[in-house]
Design a protein around this motif. Structure first.
Motif, PDB file in Angstrom:
ATOM      1  N   ALA A   3       0.831  -1.207   0.000  1.00 28.90           N
ATOM      2  CA  ALA A   3       0.000   0.000   0.000  1.00 28.90           C
ATOM      3  C   ALA A   3       0.865   1.256   0.000  1.00 28.90           C
ATOM      4  O   ALA A   3       0.503   2.281  -0.596  1.00 28.90           O
ATOM      5  N   MET A   4       2.013   1.184   0.664  1.00 27.13           N
ATOM      6  CA  MET A   4       2.949   2.315   0.668  1.00 27.13           C
ATOM      7  C   MET A   4       3.440   2.611  -0.744  1.00 27.13           C
ATOM      8  O   MET A   4       3.448   3.775  -1.184  1.00 27.13           O
ATOM      9  N   GLN A   5       3.840   1.583  -1.486  1.00 27.61           N
ATOM     10  CA  GLN A   5       4.330   1.799  -2.843  1.00 27.61           C
ATOM     11  C   GLN A   5       3.239   2.348  -3.749  1.00 27.61           C
ATOM     12  O   GLN A   5       3.500   3.221  -4.585  1.00 27.61           O
ATOM     13  N   GLN A   6       2.016   1.869  -3.574  1.00 30.09           N
ATOM     14  CA  GLN A   6       0.926   2.380  -4.388  1.00 30.09           C
ATOM     15  C   GLN A   6       0.664   3.846  -4.087  1.00 30.09           C
ATOM     16  O   GLN A   6       0.462   4.661  -4.996  1.00 30.09           O
ATOM     17  N   ALA A   7       0.661   4.187  -2.795  1.00 33.11           N
ATOM     18  CA  ALA A   7       0.428   5.584  -2.411  1.00 33.11           C
ATOM     19  C   ALA A   7       1.519   6.491  -2.960  1.00 33.11           C
ATOM     20  O   ALA A   7       1.246   7.599  -3.432  1.00 33.11           O
ATOM     21  N   LEU A   8       2.769   6.039  -2.883  1.00 33.68           N
ATOM     22  CA  LEU A   8       3.879   6.835  -3.392  1.00 33.68           C
ATOM     23  C   LEU A   8       3.782   7.044  -4.896  1.00 33.68           C
ATOM     24  O   LEU A   8       4.185   8.082  -5.426  1.00 33.68           O
ATOM     25  N   GLY A   9       3.253   6.046  -5.592  1.00 32.79           N
ATOM     26  CA  GLY A   9       3.102   6.170  -7.036  1.00 32.79           C
ATOM     27  C   GLY A   9       1.993   7.114  -7.446  1.00 32.79           C
ATOM     28  O   GLY A   9       2.024   7.688  -8.533  1.00 32.79           O
ATOM     29  N   ASP A  10       1.001   7.285  -6.550  1.00 32.29           N
ATOM     30  CA  ASP A  10      -0.165   8.094  -6.881  1.00 32.29           C
ATOM     31  C   ASP A  10      -0.106   9.517  -6.332  1.00 32.29           C
ATOM     32  O   ASP A  10      -0.936  10.353  -6.693  1.00 32.29           O
ATOM     33  N   ASN A  11       0.852   9.803  -5.439  1.00 26.79           N
ATOM     34  CA  ASN A  11       0.879  11.088  -4.744  1.00 26.79           C
ATOM     35  C   ASN A  11       2.310  11.607  -4.611  1.00 26.79           C
ATOM     36  O   ASN A  11       3.261  10.832  -4.662  1.00 26.79           O
ATOM     37  N   ALA A  12       2.415  12.921  -4.419  1.00 26.94           N
ATOM     38  CA  ALA A  12       3.705  13.553  -4.120  1.00 26.94           C
ATOM     39  C   ALA A  12       3.702  13.922  -2.640  1.00 26.94           C
ATOM     40  O   ALA A  12       2.963  14.819  -2.216  1.00 26.94           O
ATOM     41  N   PHE A  13       4.510  13.227  -1.854  1.00 29.54           N
ATOM     42  CA  PHE A  13       4.546  13.441  -0.411  1.00 29.54           C
ATOM     43  C   PHE A  13       5.735  14.307  -0.018  1.00 29.54           C
ATOM     44  O   PHE A  13       6.783  14.288  -0.672  1.00 29.54           O
ATOM     45  N   SER A  14       5.564  15.046   1.082  1.00 27.17           N
ATOM     46  CA  SER A  14       6.640  15.859   1.633  1.00 27.17           C
ATOM     47  C   SER A  14       7.418  15.120   2.713  1.00 27.17           C
ATOM     48  O   SER A  14       8.531  15.523   3.060  1.00 27.17           O
ATOM     49  N   LEU A  15       6.839  14.041   3.261  1.00 22.43           N
ATOM     50  CA  LEU A  15       7.451  13.319   4.377  1.00 22.43           C
ATOM     51  C   LEU A  15       6.796  11.951   4.488  1.00 22.43           C
ATOM     52  O   LEU A  15       5.601  11.809   4.215  1.00 22.43           O
ATOM     53  N   VAL A  16       7.587  10.958   4.890  1.00 20.12           N
ATOM     54  CA  VAL A  16       7.059   9.628   5.185  1.00 20.12           C
ATOM     55  C   VAL A  16       7.349   9.305   6.641  1.00 20.12           C
ATOM     56  O   VAL A  16       8.488   9.447   7.101  1.00 20.12           O
ATOM     57  N   ILE A  17       6.316   8.893   7.370  1.00 23.70           N
ATOM     58  CA  ILE A  17       6.469   8.397   8.737  1.00 23.70           C
ATOM     59  C   ILE A  17       6.291   6.892   8.674  1.00 23.70           C
ATOM     60  O   ILE A  17       5.214   6.395   8.312  1.00 23.70           O
ATOM     61  N   LEU A  18       7.332   6.146   9.004  1.00 23.62           N
ATOM     62  CA  LEU A  18       7.372   4.707   8.762  1.00 23.62           C
ATOM     63  C   LEU A  18       7.676   3.947  10.043  1.00 23.62           C
ATOM     64  O   LEU A  18       8.662   4.241  10.731  1.00 23.62           O
ATOM     65  N   ASP A  19       6.832   2.971  10.365  1.00 19.26           N
ATOM     66  CA  ASP A  19       7.059   2.135  11.541  1.00 19.26           C
ATOM     67  C   ASP A  19       8.184   1.148  11.249  1.00 19.26           C
ATOM     68  O   ASP A  19       8.207   0.500  10.192  1.00 19.26           O
ATOM     69  N   LEU A  20       9.104   1.032  12.186  1.00 15.54           N
ATOM     70  CA  LEU A  20      10.233   0.123  12.012  1.00 15.54           C
ATOM     71  C   LEU A  20       9.811  -1.336  12.048  1.00 15.54           C
ATOM     72  O   LEU A  20      10.330  -2.171  11.315  1.00 15.54           O
TER      73      LEU A  20
END
Length: 242
Positions: A41-58
């Protein structure tokens, strides 16, 4: 009247309650968010949107957050803030070594999270490349390298670019602008870290290691970034403006 564009943030966390908390908190404080639970879902969102920041759980269930961070960093210089529930400094060091620009431990103070998010976005916006004339760029040359402070780009003298993370560039900029001067870890942390970010001794050491791997012909015997035992680090080079 032109509406100000709200920064867009991608949240990646497999805990529904945490996703909801982060999304509500950030949406209520001037950001647009998309929250997803896994790497696909992260890769799909990145492909569809231009984000300024990613908050990612380790620690994603069934996935390696560090691997996702590495893959994202290989494709983009977007700032990454990693979240983890473990209190192990090793995780933070490993995350920084791979890709992250900042770390925050769960449970966290919401004011601290907002302060760090804003600090990363401020620094990213202030240092992002602008469409101005080539000759207006501020460039510094050393050895076979050119550091473009305006475009935030490191390249060889033949024009070959070398990808740097957000944290790597900030540290190299601090070093190159203080050549042949010994700087302590505390000084380098003050010069490079985001406002209110967590400080620990190994942060600079990890970033130095990463820069040496990219800059030095032999990282074990560095030419540029030299360790001054017991004092800190010195950028050993003649630096000129080009």
């Amino acid at each position: 009247m032109t509406e100000t564009r709200r920064p867009k943030i991608l949240i990646v966390d497999d805990e529904p309650d945490m996703r909801a908390l982060l999304q509500d908190l950030l949406d209520d404080n001037g950001f647009d968010t998309i929250a997803v639970a896994d790497g696909n879902a992260m890769q799909q969102a990145l492909g569809d949107n231009a984000f300024s920041l990613v908050i990612l759980d380790l620690r994603l269930r069934g996935e390696d957050g560090l691997q996702l961070a590495r893959e994202l960093r290989a494709e983009s210089a977007i700032p990454i803030m990693m979240l983890t529930g473990k209190g192990d400094e090793t995780d933070r060091i490993l995350g920084l070594e791979l890709a992250a620009d900042d770390f925050l431990m769960k449970p966290f103070n919401v004011r601290e999270l907002l302060a760090r998010v804003r600090a990363l976005l401020r620094r990213s916006a202030a240092t992002s490349p602008r469409a101005d004339d080539r000759h207006s760029h501020h460039r510094l040359a050393f050895g076979d390298w050119i550091l473009d402070l305006t475009a935030r780009q490191l390249s060889r003298s033949d024009g070959t670019p070398v990808e740097l993370t957000f944290g790597e560039f900030n540290l190299l900029e601090a070093l190159v602008q203080s050549p042949n001067r010994v700087l302590s870890r505390d000084q380098l942390l003050d010069m490079t870290r985001s406002d209110n970010s967590e400080v620990f001794d190994r942060t600079i050491d990890v970033l130095i290691l990463r820069l040496r791997r990219k800059l030095e012909p032999n990282p074990r015997q560095p030419r540029y970034i030299r360790t001054e035992r017991g004092l800190g680090y010195c950028f050993h080079a003649q630096v000129s403006q080009v």
